[in-house]
Scaffold this active site. Structure first.
Site, PDB file in Angstrom:
ATOM      1  N   ASP A 123      50.765  -4.369  27.124  1.00 12.94           N
ATOM      2  CA  ASP A 123      49.604  -3.590  27.556  1.00 12.94           C
ATOM      3  C   ASP A 123      50.094  -2.252  28.087  1.00 12.94           C
ATOM      4  O   ASP A 123      50.924  -2.198  28.996  1.00 12.94           O
ATOM      5  CB  ASP A 123      48.847  -4.318  28.672  1.00 12.94           C
ATOM      6  CG  ASP A 123      48.034  -5.477  28.116  1.00 12.94           C
ATOM      7  OD1 ASP A 123      48.006  -5.645  26.884  1.00 12.94           O
ATOM      8  OD2 ASP A 123      47.428  -6.212  28.914  1.00 12.94           O
ATOM      9  N   ASP A 141      37.448 -10.944  19.718  1.00 11.49           N
ATOM     10  CA  ASP A 141      37.471 -11.732  20.944  1.00 11.49           C
ATOM     11  C   ASP A 141      36.383 -12.797  20.822  1.00 11.49           C
ATOM     12  O   ASP A 141      35.199 -12.472  20.724  1.00 11.49           O
ATOM     13  CB  ASP A 141      37.200 -10.843  22.165  1.00 11.49           C
ATOM     14  CG  ASP A 141      38.351  -9.876  22.416  1.00 11.49           C
ATOM     15  OD1 ASP A 141      39.450 -10.109  21.869  1.00 11.49           O
ATOM     16  OD2 ASP A 141      38.154  -8.888  23.148  1.00 11.49           O
TER      17      ASP A 141
END
Lengths: 211, 252
Positions: free
Chosen positions: B11, B130
């Site tokens: 990330d 997702d």
């Protein structure tokens, strides 16, 4: 030595040039790696790399859209017999014809056609994406000093079907045996991406520099 | 034989890794280039950057990070997060990304996938989904970190993405993400059974066995993991040695 990467608007040229620079460094050779767009610069190069990403049709269209490029490449490869290395669709373009998206003409340097990989086993996905081991067909200066496990990175759905098996330099297995490298005199090409294949990939680029 | 891929995910925020390797011997623990290099030298089959920078102004920092990483890591690099347009995709590819992962923008406008695949080729277009369990054997597509429902069925949307030219699906289970209880195998299997393109399983991995299950039971072509690598619980080579001993084909 000048190694020129011919950029005709096909994707990720930077990784190719960085990988060639890395190969030249490890050989401690004085190599000038140039990214060229102008066909006139082709004749100044000692060796050419022809990359290619996306579809055969788009790549062929982009390449042929540049005036004079096919003549310059033909002169470099067929008359001057200087070394060229095609990567992925860059290699596919060496064929006579590619069937993708309705079909288009290639450069016709190595007789054959580029066709969709045949998959009947539903567990196998397309694109053929990831690391696969290659099998070498004959002794070839471009495949010297590879590590024992010959993994290379692939991402493609079409394969080069060479008319003459003698032009097949390496293959891999994805359901059936598929051609992953072609070789003819001064012409060499790989379906896999040496610039994304870690040490083995850099080794092939070193071999190309030394070829 | 094609090998199963192990993909560590970093990330990145404002050009710095916010969830990354927790190794003490790093010179600069927040440097994404340095971390990506450790992973690629350690045998990662691909590297994934997820940009979690909120604002647009910081896109240039991301491009610079991608460029520096691509100069040093000779393995494929996937970049995702905040990709909204063809121009965003082009910029990332020009900076050196090999694949671009599209999430919310692909849900809002599935034609973006089609356009991107036509322009750049399916090989570089990853659609990130997702997913959240909504009913027995049903999963819904969610956005905004699982907070908002897109009112779409996961499988239907994935098939649409495949039809539109996506080259790969990155499937994250929002139910499992962060739980370390393993991938959602039912979800993963239902996708890999129906799709012709590769599926990358993501969300929930906590043990080596989870990784094996994602591949063997879930049918995933690749597995993405973040925390098990970052916090030094396992190295890439440990994962690969384990999988190899369990007869899962990996590149050693």
């Amino acid at each position: 030595m000048i190694i020129s990467i011919f950029d005709y608007g096909s994707g990720n040229i930077k990784s190719v040039s960085k990988a060639v620079e890395s190969a030249a460094n490890s050989l401690q050779k004085n190599v000038s790696v140039q990214v060229i767009h102008d066909p006139k610069k082709i004749k100044e190069a000692d060796k050419i790399i022809l990359p290619g990403q996306g579809s055969f049709k788009q790549c062929a269209k982009h390449l042929r859209g540049i005036p004079g490029v096919v003549d310059e490449l033909n002169d470099f490869v067929l008359n001057k017999k200087k070394n060229i290395f095609g990567i992925c669709v860059g290699m596919q373009l060496f064929a006579d014809f590619g069937e993708e998206d309705g079909g288009s003409k290639g450069l016709g340097w190595i007789q054959g056609e580029v066709k969709k990989i045949k998959i009947t086993n539903l567990e196998l996905k397309l694109p053929h994406m990831g690391w696969n081991e290659i099998v070498l067909k004959e002794i070839n200066p471009l495949f010297q000093n590879l590590s024992e496990d010959k993994h290379f990175y692939f991402v493609h759905s079409y394969e080069f079907i060479a008319q003459d098996q003698i032009n097949v330099a390496a293959s891999t297995f994805y359901q059936d045996e598929i051609t992953v490298a072609v070789f003819k005199d001064n012409i060499f090409g790989t379906q896999f991406h040496p610039e994304k294949s870690q040490k083995n990939g850099i080794q092939i680029l070193e071999n190309f520099i030394s070829w | 034989m094609l090998k199963k891929r192990i993909i560590p995910c970093l990330d990145v925020k404002n050009g710095r890794v916010v969830k990354g390797i927790n190794f003490v011997n790093l010179v600069d623990a927040g440097n994404p280039v340095e971390q990506a290099k450790i992973y690629s030298d350690g045998g990662a089959d691909e590297i994934c950057f997820l940009d979690i920078t909120a604002s647009n102004e910081n896109r240039d920092i991301l491009l610079d990070t991608v460029q520096k990483t691509a100069e040093q890591c000779f393995v494929p690099l996937t970049v995702g997060g905040g990709v909204r347009s063809i121009q965003d995709i082009r910029n990332l590819l020009m900076a050196g990304a090999d694949k671009v992962s599209i999430n919310t923008a692909a849900i809002k406008n599935p034609d973006l996938i089609k356009e991107a695949a036509l322009q750049f080729g399916s090989q570089c277009i990853v659609v990130a989904i997702d997913a959240k369990h909504v009913a027995s054997n049903k999963w819904g597509v969610f956005t905004h970190g699982g907070r908002e429902s897109a009112e779409l069925d996961v499988l239907e949307f994935a098939l649409l993405a495949e039809n539109n030219g996506a080259g790969e699906i990155l499937l994250t289970s929002m139910d499992k993400d962060g739980t370390k209880s393993g991938y959602d195998l039912q979800l993963t299997k239902s996708m890999t059974n129906s799709l012709k393109i590769p599926v990358v399983a993501s969300g929930g991995v906590g043990t080596l066995e989870h990784i094996k299950d994602g591949i063997v039971k879930g049918g995933a072509s690749a597995v993405l993991a973040a925390s098990i690598f970052h916090f030094g619980e396992f190295s890439i080579s440990q994962v690969k040695e384990y999988l190899n001993s369990e007869n899962v084909p990996v590149r050693i």
